[in-house]
Design a protein around this motif. Structure first.
Motif, PDB file in Angstrom:
ATOM      1  N   ARG A 102     -22.466  -3.161  -3.263  1.00 11.89           N
ATOM      2  CA  ARG A 102     -21.335  -2.232  -3.419  1.00 11.89           C
ATOM      3  C   ARG A 102     -21.791  -0.790  -3.605  1.00 11.89           C
ATOM      4  NH1 ARG A 102     -17.907  -4.490  -8.066  1.00 11.89           N
ATOM      5  NH2 ARG A 102     -19.992  -4.678  -8.866  1.00 11.89           N
ATOM      6  N   ALA A 103     -22.820  -0.565  -4.403  1.00  9.38           N
ATOM      7  CA  ALA A 103     -23.291   0.802  -4.646  1.00  9.38           C
ATOM      8  C   ALA A 103     -23.807   1.437  -3.350  1.00  9.38           C
ATOM      9  CB  ALA A 103     -24.380   0.805  -5.709  1.00  9.38           C
ATOM     10  N   GLN A 104     -24.544   0.663  -2.559  1.00 12.05           N
ATOM     11  CA  GLN A 104     -25.051   1.180  -1.286  1.00 12.05           C
ATOM     12  C   GLN A 104     -23.904   1.484  -0.332  1.00 12.05           C
ATOM     13  OE1 GLN A 104     -27.525  -2.169  -0.285  1.00 12.05           O
ATOM     14  NE2 GLN A 104     -29.420  -1.107  -0.857  1.00 12.05           N
ATOM     15  N   ALA A 105     -22.897   0.641  -0.330  1.00 12.04           N
ATOM     16  CA  ALA A 105     -21.752   0.851   0.551  1.00 12.04           C
ATOM     17  C   ALA A 105     -21.008   2.135   0.169  1.00 12.04           C
ATOM     18  CB  ALA A 105     -20.815  -0.352   0.490  1.00 12.04           C
ATOM     19  N   VAL A 106     -20.783   2.326  -1.127  1.00  7.27           N
ATOM     20  CA  VAL A 106     -20.105   3.543  -1.586  1.00  7.27           C
ATOM     21  C   VAL A 106     -20.941   4.769  -1.213  1.00  7.27           C
ATOM     22  CG1 VAL A 106     -19.396   4.846  -3.640  1.00  7.27           C
ATOM     23  CG2 VAL A 106     -18.778   2.427  -3.416  1.00  7.27           C
ATOM     24  N   LYS A 107     -22.245   4.688  -1.423  1.00  3.34           N
ATOM     25  CA  LYS A 107     -23.138   5.807  -1.085  1.00  3.34           C
ATOM     26  C   LYS A 107     -23.071   6.102   0.416  1.00  3.34           C
ATOM     27  CE  LYS A 107     -27.844   7.452  -1.576  1.00  3.34           C
ATOM     28  NZ  LYS A 107     -29.206   7.159  -2.025  1.00  3.34           N
ATOM     29  N   HIS A 108     -23.039   5.049   1.226  1.00  2.80           N
ATOM     30  CA  HIS A 108     -22.940   5.214   2.683  1.00  2.80           C
ATOM     31  C   HIS A 108     -21.664   5.974   3.048  1.00  2.80           C
ATOM     32  CE1 HIS A 108     -22.994   4.173   6.962  1.00  2.80           C
ATOM     33  NE2 HIS A 108     -21.739   3.793   6.821  1.00  2.80           N
ATOM     34  N   TYR A 109     -20.533   5.543   2.499  1.00  5.64           N
ATOM     35  CA  TYR A 109     -19.264   6.189   2.824  1.00  5.64           C
ATOM     36  C   TYR A 109     -19.194   7.603   2.251  1.00  5.64           C
ATOM     37  CZ  TYR A 109     -17.587   1.775   4.697  1.00  5.64           C
ATOM     38  OH  TYR A 109     -17.434   0.652   5.446  1.00  5.64           O
ATOM     39  N   GLU A 110     -19.771   7.827   1.080  1.00  4.82           N
ATOM     40  CA  GLU A 110     -19.796   9.181   0.515  1.00  4.82           C
ATOM     41  C   GLU A 110     -20.602  10.128   1.405  1.00  4.82           C
ATOM     42  OE1 GLU A 110     -21.246   8.421  -3.446  1.00  4.82           O
ATOM     43  OE2 GLU A 110     -19.202   8.285  -4.273  1.00  4.82           O
ATOM     44  N   SER A 111     -21.712   9.637   1.971  1.00  6.31           N
ATOM     45  CA  SER A 111     -22.512  10.486   2.864  1.00  6.31           C
ATOM     46  C   SER A 111     -21.730  10.801   4.139  1.00  6.31           C
ATOM     47  CB  SER A 111     -23.856   9.847   3.188  1.00  6.31           C
ATOM     48  OG  SER A 111     -23.702   8.724   4.028  1.00  6.31           O
ATOM     49  N   LYS A 112     -20.960   9.841   4.622  1.00  9.31           N
ATOM     50  CA  LYS A 112     -20.112  10.078   5.798  1.00  9.31           C
ATOM     51  C   LYS A 112     -19.057  11.139   5.485  1.00  9.31           C
ATOM     52  CE  LYS A 112     -21.397   6.824   8.798  1.00  9.31           C
ATOM     53  NZ  LYS A 112     -21.847   7.125  10.144  1.00  9.31           N
ATOM     54  N   ILE A 113     -18.444  11.031   4.311  1.00  5.97           N
ATOM     55  CA  ILE A 113     -17.416  11.995   3.899  1.00  5.97           C
ATOM     56  C   ILE A 113     -18.023  13.394   3.789  1.00  5.97           C
ATOM     57  CG2 ILE A 113     -15.935  12.688   1.955  1.00  5.97           C
ATOM     58  CD1 ILE A 113     -15.438   9.644   1.514  1.00  5.97           C
ATOM     59  N   GLU A 114     -19.208  13.499   3.226  1.00  9.77           N
ATOM     60  CA  GLU A 114     -19.872  14.796   3.076  1.00  9.77           C
ATOM     61  C   GLU A 114     -20.224  15.387   4.440  1.00  9.77           C
ATOM     62  OE1 GLU A 114     -21.048  18.141   1.271  1.00  9.77           O
ATOM     63  OE2 GLU A 114     -20.061  16.465   0.294  1.00  9.77           O
ATOM     64  N   TYR A 115     -20.699  14.543   5.346  1.00 11.16           N
ATOM     65  CA  TYR A 115     -21.026  14.995   6.705  1.00 11.16           C
ATOM     66  C   TYR A 115     -19.773  15.547   7.392  1.00 11.16           C
ATOM     67  CZ  TYR A 115     -22.547  14.805  11.569  1.00 11.16           C
ATOM     68  OH  TYR A 115     -22.830  15.129  12.875  1.00 11.16           O
ATOM     69  N   ILE A 116     -18.672  14.828   7.268  1.00 16.49           N
ATOM     70  CA  ILE A 116     -17.417  15.273   7.870  1.00 16.49           C
ATOM     71  C   ILE A 116     -16.939  16.562   7.209  1.00 16.49           C
ATOM     72  CG2 ILE A 116     -14.960  14.723   8.115  1.00 16.49           C
ATOM     73  CD1 ILE A 116     -15.805  11.827   8.658  1.00 16.49           C
ATOM     74  N   LYS A 117     -17.099  16.659   5.889  1.00 19.17           N
ATOM     75  CA  LYS A 117     -16.685  17.879   5.175  1.00 19.17           C
ATOM     76  C   LYS A 117     -17.443  19.095   5.717  1.00 19.17           C
ATOM     77  CE  LYS A 117     -16.728  20.120   0.670  1.00 19.17           C
ATOM     78  NZ  LYS A 117     -17.378  21.308   1.222  1.00 19.17           N
TER      79      LYS A 117
END
Length: 156
Positions: A102-117
């Motif tokens: 779960r922690a890796q998955a959240v980190k993965h999606y957070e990095s995607k969100i930051e990239y899009i930002k």
């Protein structure tokens, strides 16, 4: 002598006639529409990734062995039971899925969100520049139309 081939040539829009200005305005409007559409799509992708984080956070020990709706597509869900609440399977793009905790998955999606930002910030700047250009262009067109109208008014 330096070659300027491949480099865009700058033209003063004030030197263009009204029909040329109208064509430049049309092109700018198309660019703005495309950029605005892209901005909206990026915002949707960002919201999707935020939703993914919320979904991953719903997978916890309190929900183990409970029946949940498992998405097969964006509009088709089937009932299933959560057995492994420590790991999730995430879509990493182009139809590939990987298992992560779960922690890796959240980190993965957070990095995607930051990239899009970051892309949204860049795109917002580009849109603002195009809107500024459009405003200047409209002012030039209005000025030329007024000059034309006052010039034809003096001939009568």
């Amino acid at each position: 002598m330096a070659s300027t081939a491949g480099q865009p040539q700058q033209i003063n829009v004030a030197d263009l006639d009204i029909s040329q200005l109208a064509e430049v305005k049309r092109q700018l409007e198309e660019e703005l529409a495309h950029l605005t559409n892209s901005f909206g799509q990026l915002k949707q992708a960002q919201a999707k990734f935020k939703s993914c984080i919320e979904s991953v956070q719903q997978v916890n020990a309190a929900n183990q062995n409970k029946t949940v709706l498992v998405p097969l597509t964006s509009s088709l869900y089937v009932p299933g039971k959560l057995r492994d609440v420590e790991n999730v399977i995430i879509d990493i793009g182009t139809g590939y899925y990987v298992q992560k905790n779960r922690a890796q998955a959240v980190k993965h999606y957070e990095s995607k969100i930051e990239y899009i930002k970051d892309n949204l910030d860049t795109l917002q700047g580009t849109i603002q520049k195009k809107q500024d250009n459009m405003g200047y262009l409209v002012n030039v067109i209005q000025s030329k139309l007024q000059t034309q109208a006052s010039g034809s008014g003096n001939k009568e």
